[in-house]
Design an enzyme around this catalytic site. Sequence first.
Site, PDB file in Angstrom:
ATOM      1  N   ALA A 192       0.819  -1.206   0.000  1.00 49.05           N
ATOM      2  CA  ALA A 192       0.000   0.000   0.000  1.00 49.05           C
ATOM      3  C   ALA A 192       0.855   1.258   0.000  1.00 49.05           C
ATOM      4  CB  ALA A 192      -0.958  -0.034   1.190  1.00 49.05           C
ATOM      5  N   ASP A 202      -9.530   6.164   7.255  1.00 46.40           N
ATOM      6  CA  ASP A 202      -9.005   5.737   5.959  1.00 46.40           C
ATOM      7  C   ASP A 202      -9.866   4.579   5.466  1.00 46.40           C
ATOM      8  OD1 ASP A 202      -7.510   5.474   3.705  1.00 46.40           O
ATOM      9  OD2 ASP A 202      -5.699   4.731   4.682  1.00 46.40           O
TER      10      ASP A 202
END
Length: 434
Positions: free
Chosen positions: A131, A282
Amino acid sequence: MASDSDDSLPPQGRFTRLRKLAGLSMQVGTDVLKSSAKRLTGGTPELLSKNAAEKLVSTLGELKGAAMKLGQALSMDPDLLTPEVRQVLARLQNQAPAMSHDMVSRVVREELGCPPEEAFREFSREPLAAASLGQVHRAVLADGRAVAVKVQYPGIAESLTHDMENLGLVVKTMSKASRLMDGSAYFQEFRDELLLELDYRREAELARGFAKSVARLEDLHVPGVIDGHSAGRVLTMELLEGLTLKDWVTKESSNEERFRVSRQLIRATYGPFFGAGEIHADPHPGNFMVMPDGRLGLLDFGSIKRFSPRFVDANRRMFQQSLKLEPFDVLRLSLEVGFTVEIPGDEAADLIREVLHIAGRPMRTTPYDYTSCEIPRDMRNHFTRNAARFLKIKPPPEAVMFFRSTGGLAQNLRLIGARGDFRGVFLEMAELLG
Protein backbone atom coordinates in the site's frame (compact mmCIF):
# COMPACT_ATOMS: atom_id res chain seq x y z
CA MET A 1 7.09 -10.15 -8.11
CA ALA A 2 9.20 -7.49 -6.45
CA SER A 3 12.47 -6.44 -8.01
CA ASP A 4 15.72 -7.05 -6.14
CA SER A 5 16.98 -3.51 -6.74
CA ASP A 6 16.53 -0.12 -5.14
CA ASP A 7 14.19 0.73 -8.03
CA SER A 8 11.42 -0.96 -6.06
CA LEU A 9 11.48 1.84 -3.46
CA PRO A 10 9.46 5.06 -3.81
CA PRO A 11 11.38 7.92 -5.49
CA GLN A 12 12.75 10.48 -3.04
CA GLY A 13 13.55 14.14 -3.48
CA ARG A 14 10.94 16.87 -3.46
CA PHE A 15 11.50 17.98 -7.05
CA THR A 16 11.81 14.44 -8.41
CA ARG A 17 8.37 13.61 -7.04
CA LEU A 18 6.93 16.93 -8.22
CA ARG A 19 8.30 16.36 -11.73
CA LYS A 20 6.71 12.91 -11.94
CA LEU A 21 3.35 14.29 -10.79
CA ALA A 22 3.59 17.17 -13.26
CA GLY A 23 4.19 14.74 -16.13
CA LEU A 24 1.27 12.62 -14.99
CA SER A 25 -0.95 15.71 -14.80
CA MET A 26 -0.22 16.51 -18.44
CA GLN A 27 -1.09 12.97 -19.53
CA VAL A 28 -4.31 12.82 -17.51
CA GLY A 29 -5.19 16.40 -18.47
CA THR A 30 -5.29 15.35 -22.12
CA ASP A 31 -7.85 12.69 -21.20
CA VAL A 32 -10.00 15.22 -19.35
CA LEU A 33 -9.93 17.60 -22.34
CA LYS A 34 -11.04 14.77 -24.62
CA SER A 35 -13.85 14.01 -22.19
CA SER A 36 -14.98 17.65 -22.25
CA ALA A 37 -14.96 17.69 -26.04
CA LYS A 38 -16.99 14.50 -26.09
CA ARG A 39 -19.54 16.07 -23.74
CA LEU A 40 -19.89 19.13 -26.03
CA THR A 41 -20.54 16.96 -29.08
CA GLY A 42 -23.23 14.98 -27.26
CA GLY A 43 -21.19 11.85 -26.62
CA THR A 44 -20.95 9.92 -23.36
CA PRO A 45 -18.07 11.47 -21.40
CA GLU A 46 -15.58 9.55 -19.31
CA LEU A 47 -13.32 11.47 -16.96
CA LEU A 48 -10.54 8.93 -17.50
CA SER A 49 -9.89 6.28 -20.10
CA LYS A 50 -8.63 2.87 -19.05
CA ASN A 51 -5.25 3.75 -20.57
CA ALA A 52 -4.99 6.93 -18.47
CA ALA A 53 -6.04 4.98 -15.39
CA GLU A 54 -3.21 2.51 -16.00
CA LYS A 55 -0.78 5.44 -16.14
CA LEU A 56 -2.18 6.75 -12.86
CA VAL A 57 -1.77 3.36 -11.19
CA SER A 58 1.77 2.98 -12.49
CA THR A 59 2.97 6.44 -11.41
CA LEU A 60 1.07 6.78 -8.12
CA GLY A 61 1.92 3.20 -7.20
CA GLU A 62 5.59 3.97 -7.79
CA LEU A 63 5.45 7.21 -5.79
CA LYS A 64 3.43 5.71 -2.92
CA GLY A 65 2.93 8.07 0.04
CA ALA A 66 0.37 10.89 -0.20
CA ALA A 67 0.20 10.64 -3.99
CA MET A 68 -0.97 7.04 -3.75
CA LYS A 69 -3.53 7.93 -1.07
CA LEU A 70 -5.01 10.44 -3.51
CA GLY A 71 -5.39 7.67 -6.07
CA GLN A 72 -7.08 5.45 -3.48
CA ALA A 73 -9.63 8.18 -2.78
CA LEU A 74 -10.26 8.71 -6.50
CA SER A 75 -10.88 4.99 -7.01
CA MET A 76 -13.86 5.12 -4.62
CA ASP A 77 -15.93 7.76 -6.43
CA PRO A 78 -18.61 6.04 -8.56
CA ASP A 79 -19.78 9.31 -10.17
CA LEU A 80 -16.45 10.32 -11.69
CA LEU A 81 -15.34 7.00 -13.19
CA THR A 82 -16.72 4.02 -15.06
CA PRO A 83 -16.71 0.64 -13.24
CA GLU A 84 -13.92 -0.56 -15.55
CA VAL A 85 -11.68 2.41 -14.70
CA ARG A 86 -12.49 2.17 -10.98
CA GLN A 87 -11.43 -1.48 -11.05
CA VAL A 88 -8.04 -0.45 -12.48
CA LEU A 89 -7.54 2.29 -9.87
CA ALA A 90 -8.68 -0.04 -7.09
CA ARG A 91 -5.32 -1.80 -7.39
CA LEU A 92 -3.87 1.19 -5.53
CA GLN A 93 -5.80 0.09 -2.43
CA ASN A 94 -3.49 -2.83 -1.71
CA GLN A 95 -1.63 -3.84 -4.89
CA ALA A 96 1.11 -1.25 -5.33
CA PRO A 97 4.49 -2.30 -6.78
CA ALA A 98 6.25 -4.15 -3.98
CA MET A 99 9.76 -3.56 -2.64
CA SER A 100 12.35 -6.31 -2.89
CA HIS A 101 12.74 -9.01 -0.26
CA ASP A 102 16.25 -7.72 0.46
CA MET A 103 14.77 -4.38 1.47
CA VAL A 104 12.12 -6.07 3.59
CA SER A 105 14.83 -8.08 5.36
CA ARG A 106 16.88 -4.96 5.98
CA VAL A 107 14.00 -3.10 7.65
CA VAL A 108 13.03 -6.13 9.78
CA ARG A 109 16.63 -6.62 10.87
CA GLU A 110 17.02 -2.95 11.80
CA GLU A 111 13.76 -2.90 13.76
CA LEU A 112 13.61 -6.37 15.36
CA GLY A 113 17.33 -7.16 15.61
CA CYS A 114 17.29 -10.16 13.27
CA PRO A 115 16.13 -11.02 9.72
CA PRO A 116 12.55 -12.22 9.17
CA GLU A 117 13.68 -15.84 8.76
CA GLU A 118 14.92 -15.78 12.37
CA ALA A 119 12.17 -13.60 13.86
CA PHE A 120 9.42 -15.86 12.48
CA ARG A 121 9.01 -19.60 11.93
CA GLU A 122 7.77 -18.78 8.42
CA PHE A 123 7.83 -15.53 6.45
CA SER A 124 6.42 -15.20 2.93
CA ARG A 125 8.75 -13.52 0.46
CA GLU A 126 5.79 -12.25 -1.57
CA PRO A 127 3.59 -9.60 0.06
CA LEU A 128 -0.08 -10.11 0.81
CA ALA A 129 -0.63 -6.43 0.11
CA ALA A 130 1.46 -3.40 -0.80
CA ALA A 131 0.00 0.00 0.00
CA SER A 132 0.95 3.67 0.40
CA LEU A 133 3.39 3.52 3.36
CA GLY A 134 4.34 -0.13 3.68
CA GLN A 135 3.61 -3.67 2.57
CA VAL A 136 2.19 -6.66 4.43
CA HIS A 137 3.64 -10.18 4.55
CA ARG A 138 2.11 -13.37 5.87
CA ALA A 139 4.18 -15.01 8.61
CA VAL A 140 3.94 -17.65 11.34
CA LEU A 141 5.13 -17.18 14.92
CA ALA A 142 7.13 -19.77 16.83
CA ASP A 143 3.93 -20.87 18.59
CA GLY A 144 2.17 -21.51 15.27
CA ARG A 145 -0.03 -18.41 15.13
CA ALA A 146 -0.51 -16.89 11.67
CA VAL A 147 0.24 -13.17 11.60
CA ALA A 148 0.37 -10.24 9.19
CA VAL A 149 3.63 -8.26 9.28
CA LYS A 150 3.54 -4.71 7.96
CA VAL A 151 6.97 -3.42 6.90
CA GLN A 152 7.47 0.28 6.14
CA TYR A 153 9.15 1.31 2.91
CA PRO A 154 12.66 2.71 3.54
CA GLY A 155 12.68 6.44 2.83
CA ILE A 156 8.90 6.80 2.83
CA ALA A 157 9.06 9.35 5.67
CA GLU A 158 11.15 11.66 3.51
CA SER A 159 8.94 11.03 0.48
CA LEU A 160 5.79 11.81 2.45
CA THR A 161 7.34 14.98 3.86
CA HIS A 162 8.24 16.13 0.34
CA ASP A 163 4.68 15.42 -0.85
CA MET A 164 3.34 17.58 1.96
CA GLU A 165 5.79 20.38 1.12
CA ASN A 166 4.64 20.35 -2.50
CA LEU A 167 0.97 20.31 -1.54
CA GLY A 168 1.56 22.94 1.13
CA LEU A 169 2.98 25.29 -1.50
CA VAL A 170 -0.26 25.00 -3.47
CA VAL A 171 -2.36 25.67 -0.37
CA LYS A 172 -0.20 28.65 0.58
CA THR A 173 -0.52 30.15 -2.90
CA MET A 174 -4.31 29.78 -2.86
CA SER A 175 -4.52 31.27 0.63
CA LYS A 176 -2.56 34.36 -0.46
CA ALA A 177 -4.81 34.81 -3.47
CA SER A 178 -7.98 35.01 -1.37
CA ARG A 179 -8.84 34.90 2.31
CA LEU A 180 -11.91 32.85 1.41
CA MET A 181 -9.65 30.20 -0.14
CA ASP A 182 -7.47 29.90 2.98
CA GLY A 183 -7.32 26.17 3.63
CA SER A 184 -4.12 26.23 5.69
CA ALA A 185 -5.78 25.02 8.90
CA TYR A 186 -7.36 22.05 7.11
CA PHE A 187 -4.15 21.23 5.30
CA GLN A 188 -2.24 21.33 8.61
CA GLU A 189 -4.75 18.91 10.13
CA PHE A 190 -4.45 16.52 7.19
CA ARG A 191 -0.65 16.83 7.10
CA ASP A 192 -0.21 16.18 10.82
CA GLU A 193 -2.50 13.15 10.78
CA LEU A 194 -0.81 11.67 7.72
CA LEU A 195 2.73 12.07 9.07
CA LEU A 196 1.68 10.41 12.34
CA GLU A 197 0.88 7.25 10.35
CA LEU A 198 4.62 6.67 9.94
CA ASP A 199 4.97 5.65 13.61
CA TYR A 200 3.95 1.99 13.88
CA ARG A 201 4.28 2.04 17.67
CA ARG A 202 1.57 4.67 17.70
CA GLU A 203 -0.51 2.57 15.30
CA ALA A 204 -0.20 -0.42 17.65
CA GLU A 205 -1.53 1.73 20.50
CA LEU A 206 -4.38 3.00 18.34
CA ALA A 207 -5.28 -0.56 17.29
CA ARG A 208 -5.52 -1.66 20.93
CA GLY A 209 -7.69 1.35 21.73
CA PHE A 210 -9.93 0.80 18.72
CA ALA A 211 -10.42 -2.83 19.73
CA LYS A 212 -11.86 -1.58 23.04
CA SER A 213 -14.07 0.91 21.19
CA VAL A 214 -15.74 -1.82 19.11
CA ALA A 215 -15.73 -4.53 21.79
CA ARG A 216 -19.49 -4.37 22.36
CA LEU A 217 -20.14 -4.62 18.61
CA GLU A 218 -19.56 -8.36 18.37
CA ASP A 219 -19.97 -8.51 14.58
CA LEU A 220 -16.80 -6.41 14.20
CA HIS A 221 -13.24 -7.58 14.80
CA VAL A 222 -9.95 -5.76 15.33
CA PRO A 223 -6.87 -8.03 15.06
CA GLY A 224 -4.62 -8.26 18.08
CA VAL A 225 -1.16 -6.66 18.15
CA ILE A 226 1.91 -8.89 18.67
CA ASP A 227 4.05 -6.57 20.77
CA GLY A 228 7.23 -8.66 20.77
CA HIS A 229 7.39 -8.53 16.98
CA SER A 230 6.49 -4.86 16.52
CA ALA A 231 8.59 -1.68 16.47
CA GLY A 232 8.67 1.77 14.87
CA ARG A 233 8.66 0.51 11.27
CA VAL A 234 7.42 -3.07 11.68
CA LEU A 235 3.95 -3.94 12.96
CA THR A 236 2.86 -7.54 13.54
CA MET A 237 -0.82 -8.34 14.07
CA GLU A 238 -3.14 -11.31 14.04
CA LEU A 239 -3.77 -12.47 10.46
CA LEU A 240 -7.41 -12.19 9.41
CA GLU A 241 -8.79 -14.62 6.86
CA GLY A 242 -11.39 -13.64 4.30
CA LEU A 243 -11.84 -11.25 1.39
CA THR A 244 -11.18 -7.55 1.49
CA LEU A 245 -14.25 -5.48 0.71
CA LYS A 246 -12.53 -4.51 -2.55
CA ASP A 247 -12.55 -8.16 -3.67
CA TRP A 248 -15.79 -9.17 -1.95
CA VAL A 249 -17.91 -6.67 -3.92
CA THR A 250 -16.87 -8.34 -7.18
CA LYS A 251 -18.45 -11.63 -6.05
CA GLU A 252 -22.08 -12.61 -6.49
CA SER A 253 -23.78 -11.95 -3.14
CA SER A 254 -27.41 -11.93 -2.10
CA ASN A 255 -29.05 -8.68 -1.03
CA GLU A 256 -29.24 -10.13 2.50
CA GLU A 257 -25.45 -10.55 2.56
CA ARG A 258 -24.86 -7.11 1.10
CA PHE A 259 -27.18 -5.52 3.65
CA ARG A 260 -25.38 -7.34 6.48
CA VAL A 261 -21.98 -6.02 5.41
CA SER A 262 -23.41 -2.53 4.85
CA ARG A 263 -24.83 -2.56 8.36
CA GLN A 264 -21.45 -3.59 9.74
CA LEU A 265 -19.72 -0.71 7.94
CA ILE A 266 -22.17 1.78 9.47
CA ARG A 267 -21.56 0.29 12.91
CA ALA A 268 -17.79 0.33 12.37
CA THR A 269 -17.94 4.05 11.56
CA TYR A 270 -20.45 5.48 14.02
CA GLY A 271 -20.07 3.02 16.91
CA PRO A 272 -16.50 4.04 17.85
CA PHE A 273 -17.19 7.70 17.06
CA PHE A 274 -20.24 8.11 19.29
CA GLY A 275 -19.06 5.63 21.90
CA ALA A 276 -15.38 6.55 22.28
CA GLY A 277 -14.86 9.72 20.23
CA GLU A 278 -12.67 8.15 17.55
CA ILE A 279 -13.12 7.09 13.95
CA HIS A 280 -11.34 5.05 11.27
CA ALA A 281 -10.38 7.81 8.84
CA ASP A 282 -9.01 5.74 5.96
CA PRO A 283 -12.10 3.83 4.83
CA HIS A 284 -11.07 2.56 1.40
CA PRO A 285 -12.35 -0.97 0.60
CA GLY A 286 -8.91 -2.54 1.08
CA ASN A 287 -9.12 -1.76 4.81
CA PHE A 288 -12.12 -3.98 5.55
CA MET A 289 -12.19 -7.79 5.60
CA VAL A 290 -15.37 -9.84 5.13
CA MET A 291 -14.55 -12.85 7.29
CA PRO A 292 -15.89 -16.42 6.79
CA ASP A 293 -17.60 -16.40 10.21
CA GLY A 294 -19.72 -13.39 9.23
CA ARG A 295 -17.77 -10.73 11.11
CA LEU A 296 -16.27 -7.66 9.50
CA GLY A 297 -12.55 -7.35 10.15
CA LEU A 298 -11.00 -3.88 10.36
CA LEU A 299 -7.49 -3.21 9.09
CA ASP A 300 -4.88 -0.43 9.12
CA PHE A 301 -5.08 1.73 12.24
CA GLY A 302 -2.56 4.45 11.50
CA SER A 303 -5.33 6.90 10.61
CA ILE A 304 -7.55 6.49 13.68
CA LYS A 305 -8.65 10.03 14.53
CA ARG A 306 -9.53 11.02 18.10
CA PHE A 307 -11.86 14.03 18.44
CA SER A 308 -12.53 16.68 21.04
CA PRO A 309 -15.46 15.98 23.43
CA ARG A 310 -17.20 19.11 22.13
CA PHE A 311 -17.09 17.88 18.53
CA VAL A 312 -18.40 14.42 19.42
CA ASP A 313 -21.14 15.64 21.74
CA ALA A 314 -22.58 18.17 19.28
CA ASN A 315 -22.49 15.64 16.43
CA ARG A 316 -24.17 13.07 18.66
CA ARG A 317 -27.05 15.44 19.38
CA MET A 318 -27.34 16.39 15.69
CA PHE A 319 -27.50 12.68 14.79
CA GLN A 320 -30.21 12.01 17.36
CA GLN A 321 -32.23 15.06 16.31
CA SER A 322 -32.04 14.03 12.64
CA LEU A 323 -33.47 10.61 13.45
CA LYS A 324 -36.51 12.18 15.15
CA LEU A 325 -37.60 13.59 11.76
CA GLU A 326 -38.53 16.86 13.44
CA PRO A 327 -37.22 20.41 12.80
CA PHE A 328 -34.33 21.49 15.03
CA ASP A 329 -31.94 24.41 15.35
CA VAL A 330 -29.33 23.24 12.85
CA LEU A 331 -27.32 26.45 13.00
CA ARG A 332 -26.95 26.36 16.79
CA LEU A 333 -25.73 22.75 16.71
CA SER A 334 -23.36 23.51 13.82
CA LEU A 335 -21.82 26.33 15.84
CA GLU A 336 -21.46 23.95 18.79
CA VAL A 337 -19.67 21.47 16.50
CA GLY A 338 -17.17 24.25 15.82
CA PHE A 339 -18.33 25.80 12.56
CA THR A 340 -17.75 29.49 11.93
CA VAL A 341 -20.31 31.35 9.81
CA GLU A 342 -19.66 34.59 7.91
CA ILE A 343 -23.06 34.97 6.20
CA PRO A 344 -26.49 35.71 7.69
CA GLY A 345 -27.60 32.96 10.07
CA ASP A 346 -30.84 32.11 8.23
CA GLU A 347 -28.94 31.76 4.97
CA ALA A 348 -26.33 29.49 6.54
CA ALA A 349 -29.01 27.39 8.24
CA ASP A 350 -30.78 26.78 4.93
CA LEU A 351 -27.55 25.62 3.27
CA ILE A 352 -26.59 23.29 6.13
CA ARG A 353 -30.15 21.98 6.43
CA GLU A 354 -30.08 20.96 2.77
CA VAL A 355 -26.76 19.13 3.33
CA LEU A 356 -28.35 17.15 6.16
CA HIS A 357 -31.47 16.55 4.09
CA ILE A 358 -29.46 15.04 1.21
CA ALA A 359 -27.13 13.01 3.43
CA GLY A 360 -30.00 11.84 5.65
CA ARG A 361 -32.11 10.08 3.01
CA PRO A 362 -31.25 6.57 4.30
CA MET A 363 -32.21 7.77 7.82
CA ARG A 364 -35.70 8.81 6.62
CA THR A 365 -36.65 6.43 3.82
CA THR A 366 -37.52 2.77 4.44
CA PRO A 367 -36.46 0.72 2.63
CA TYR A 368 -33.57 2.61 1.08
CA ASP A 369 -31.86 1.31 -2.07
CA TYR A 370 -28.16 2.14 -2.39
CA THR A 371 -28.06 0.83 -5.97
CA SER A 372 -29.87 4.01 -7.04
CA CYS A 373 -28.28 6.28 -4.43
CA GLU A 374 -27.69 9.79 -5.75
CA ILE A 375 -26.42 11.33 -2.52
CA PRO A 376 -22.82 12.01 -3.71
CA ARG A 377 -24.04 13.54 -6.98
CA ASP A 378 -26.67 15.74 -5.30
CA MET A 379 -24.24 16.79 -2.58
CA ARG A 380 -21.64 17.76 -5.17
CA ASN A 381 -24.24 19.75 -7.12
CA HIS A 382 -25.42 21.52 -3.95
CA PHE A 383 -21.89 22.61 -3.10
CA THR A 384 -21.16 23.64 -6.69
CA ARG A 385 -24.29 25.80 -6.98
CA ASN A 386 -23.56 27.52 -3.68
CA ALA A 387 -19.74 27.49 -3.72
CA ALA A 388 -19.27 31.19 -2.91
CA ARG A 389 -21.54 30.99 0.13
CA PHE A 390 -20.12 27.66 1.36
CA LEU A 391 -16.67 29.26 1.43
CA LYS A 392 -18.06 31.43 4.24
CA ILE A 393 -19.26 28.44 6.28
CA LYS A 394 -16.14 26.86 7.73
CA PRO A 395 -16.02 23.61 9.70
CA PRO A 396 -13.41 23.11 12.44
CA PRO A 397 -10.11 21.56 11.25
CA GLU A 398 -10.80 18.28 13.06
CA ALA A 399 -13.85 17.80 10.81
CA VAL A 400 -11.51 17.02 7.89
CA MET A 401 -10.94 13.45 9.05
CA PHE A 402 -14.60 13.03 10.07
CA PHE A 403 -15.74 13.96 6.57
CA ARG A 404 -13.07 11.71 5.08
CA SER A 405 -14.48 8.78 7.04
CA THR A 406 -18.21 9.43 6.58
CA GLY A 407 -17.75 10.33 2.91
CA GLY A 408 -15.86 7.07 2.39
CA LEU A 409 -18.63 5.18 4.18
CA ALA A 410 -21.23 6.60 1.79
CA GLN A 411 -19.12 5.58 -1.21
CA ASN A 412 -18.60 2.07 0.17
CA LEU A 413 -22.33 1.65 0.80
CA ARG A 414 -23.07 2.67 -2.76
CA LEU A 415 -20.37 0.30 -4.01
CA ILE A 416 -22.07 -2.60 -2.18
CA GLY A 417 -25.51 -1.52 -3.40
CA ALA A 418 -27.79 -3.14 -0.82
CA ARG A 419 -31.49 -2.43 -0.31
CA GLY A 420 -33.06 -2.55 3.13
CA ASP A 421 -34.10 -0.87 6.37
CA PHE A 422 -31.11 1.42 6.85
CA ARG A 423 -33.17 3.74 9.04
CA GLY A 424 -33.44 0.80 11.42
CA VAL A 425 -29.64 0.46 11.44
CA PHE A 426 -29.21 4.12 12.37
CA LEU A 427 -31.86 3.75 15.06
CA GLU A 428 -29.80 0.85 16.45
CA MET A 429 -26.83 3.20 16.69
CA ALA A 430 -28.98 5.74 18.54
CA GLU A 431 -30.01 3.03 21.02
CA LEU A 432 -26.34 2.23 21.69
CA LEU A 433 -25.96 5.87 22.69
CA GLY A 434 -28.72 5.48 25.27
